[in-house]
Design a protein around this motif. Structure first.
Motif, PDB file in Angstrom:
ATOM      1  N   SER A  41       3.113 -13.134  -0.836  1.00 36.98           N
ATOM      2  CA  SER A  41       1.618 -13.172  -1.140  1.00 36.98           C
ATOM      3  C   SER A  41       1.247 -14.440  -1.721  1.00 36.98           C
ATOM      4  O   SER A  41      -0.170 -14.640  -1.796  1.00 36.98           O
ATOM      5  CB  SER A  41       1.133 -11.934  -2.216  1.00 36.98           C
ATOM      6  OG  SER A  41       2.008 -12.018  -3.431  1.00 36.98           O
ATOM      7  N   ALA A 351      -3.615 -10.729   2.519  1.00 39.12           N
ATOM      8  CA  ALA A 351      -2.601 -10.736   1.211  1.00 39.12           C
ATOM      9  C   ALA A 351      -3.342 -10.197   0.005  1.00 39.12           C
ATOM     10  O   ALA A 351      -2.614  -9.622  -0.713  1.00 39.12           O
ATOM     11  CB  ALA A 351      -2.715 -12.357   0.855  1.00 39.12           C
ATOM     12  N   GLN A 355      -1.711  -6.831  -1.618  1.00 40.52           N
ATOM     13  CA  GLN A 355      -1.401  -6.966  -2.918  1.00 40.52           C
ATOM     14  C   GLN A 355      -1.768  -5.808  -3.609  1.00 40.52           C
ATOM     15  O   GLN A 355      -1.185  -5.472  -4.808  1.00 40.52           O
ATOM     16  CB  GLN A 355      -1.470  -8.417  -3.592  1.00 40.52           C
ATOM     17  CG  GLN A 355      -1.325  -8.706  -5.078  1.00 40.52           C
ATOM     18  CD  GLN A 355      -1.797  -9.922  -5.604  1.00 40.52           C
ATOM     19  OE1 GLN A 355      -2.934 -10.638  -5.017  1.00 40.52           O
ATOM     20  NE2 GLN A 355      -1.011 -10.598  -6.430  1.00 40.52           N
TER      21      GLN A 355
END
Length: 392
Positions: A41, A351, A355
């Motif tokens: 990430s 991303a 996350q």
């Protein structure tokens, strides 16, 4: 006089390289993270500026293609993107890596407005050539995951960028030696190949805008996330980076076959007749894939790439059919500016969603977005075909 077959051959090779180069990082990031001491990430957002440049740069490159030379622009594409791939392989800091990835995106922005316009200009049967061109781009996506996985496993991630960079420059030299600049001034330009009633043109523009944003965002998100998704969810089958790349390549083959089939159908049927049934494919497969793993996930992924890559062919054919030669690169530039700008934003979105909720949240979100594709297909008007004049 350039041979249409030769020109189209080089343009197809450029499409392969364009998508291949943009997705090396998506496959290599899995092994780059441990080598650079960064999490997935953390490392993935470094690709975002390159994807934004991929779309934003198309406005200038499309204008230059129409006003200057499509052939010269493609020479710059081959040499520039090859050198940029080599630069990524030589980068030794996160800032240098981000700068080199940005350079790939800038040079990659040349291909779609320039190369796609060249396909339309030289094609005998637009749908067939669009489909075949899409296959080459799809093979670039597939090969990127496969070759990067193999090279990365045995030679290291740096060579996964350097080797294709060298090959790309060599192809550019061959193109420069065999394809000459074609002066289009004073030549009767090719007309549009289809039209709709003037009062319905707003429906075409609105449908194209909706589909381009939704499909470009989803297409890019899926191609960026697929290597990592397979690495997480195919543990029951394999954990080898090379074999995971091979599986991803096999999935993309189905997308290539879909593009060829859609291209053939577009030569026989209207855009609406082809796009409407195709629009129902993506959303359900994305939704189902969120909870799947191993073989069922591979099957769902096949459905996703078939829906996404098929829609890309429809979008390109729509612009090619409805625009005349002198405006074609600029029309494609606007189409790809909108599409790739949305696609660039999708990298950061992938991303962020990963996350905060993993791939379940990400795939559900894009499934909802693809419901808009159905609405866009429904509002497309009927078209009236016209006979196109060839460029002399």
């Amino acid at each position: 006089m350039n041979s249409p077959a030769r020109v189209i051959g080089f343009v197809n090779a450029a499409h392969f390289i364009d998508h291949y180069s943009m997705l090396i990082f998506a496959a290599a990031v899995i092994i780059m993270g441990p080598a650079l001491g960064m999490a997935y990430s953390e490392l993935l957002p470094y690709a975002t500026p390159g994807f934004v440049a991929f779309g934003a740069g198309s406005l200038l490159t499309g204008w230059l293609g129409d006003r200057w030379s499509r052939r010269h622009m493609l020479v710059i594409f081959f040499v520039g993107i090859g050198a940029s791939m080599i630069a990524v392989g030589l980068a030794d800091t996160p800032l240098g890596l981000g700068g080199a990835l940005l350079s790939i995106g800038l040079f990659a922005s040349i291909y779609h407005p320039v190369g796609t316009a060249m396909i339309v200009s030289y094609a005998d049967k637009l749908g067939r050539e669009m489909g075949l061109n899409g296959v080459w781009g799809n093979l670039g996506v597939a090969s990127s995951a496969l070759v990067t996985g193999v090279i990365g496993q045995y030679l290291g991630w740096r060579w996964a960028f350097i080797l294709p960079g060298v090959v790309t420059i060599l192809i550019g030299i061959a193109f420069m030696r065999t394809v000459v600049h074609e002066d289009r001034s004073g030549v009767r330009q090719a007309a549009a190949q289809a039209r709709v009633a003037k009062a319905d043109m707003w429906r075409v523009i609105l449908a194209l805008l909706i589909v381009v944003v939704a499909i470009s965002t989803t297409f890019n998100a899926v191609t960026v996330a697929l290597p990592k998704l397979f690495a997480e969810r195919l543990g029951g089958l394999t954990r080898s980076p090379a074999l995971l790349g091979l599986i991803a390549a096999g999935v993309y083959v189905f997308g290539a076959l879909t593009q060829y089939t859609i291209g053939k159908l577009l030569d026989r049927h209207s855009l609406k007749a082809v796009s409407l049934p195709l629009s129902f494919v993506l959303a359900p497969f994305l939704y189902m894939a969120a909870e799947l793993s191993n073989l069922p996930l591979i099957v769902a992924a096949i459905g996703i790439v078939m829906g996404a890559f098929g829609q890309v062919t429809v979008n390109d054919a729509m612009v090619g059919k409805y625009t005349s030669e002198e405006w074609r690169s600029r029309a494609y530039a606007v189409r790809y500016f909108v599409g790739f700008t949305a696609a660039g934003a999708s990298v950061g979105l992938v991303a962020w969603l990963y996350q905060h909720g993993g791939f379940v949240t990400m795939l559900h979100a894009f499934s909802g977005l693809c419901l808009l594709v159905i609405a866009a297909a429904l509002i497309l008007p009927s078209e009236i075909k016209v006979k196109a004049a060839r460029v002399g």
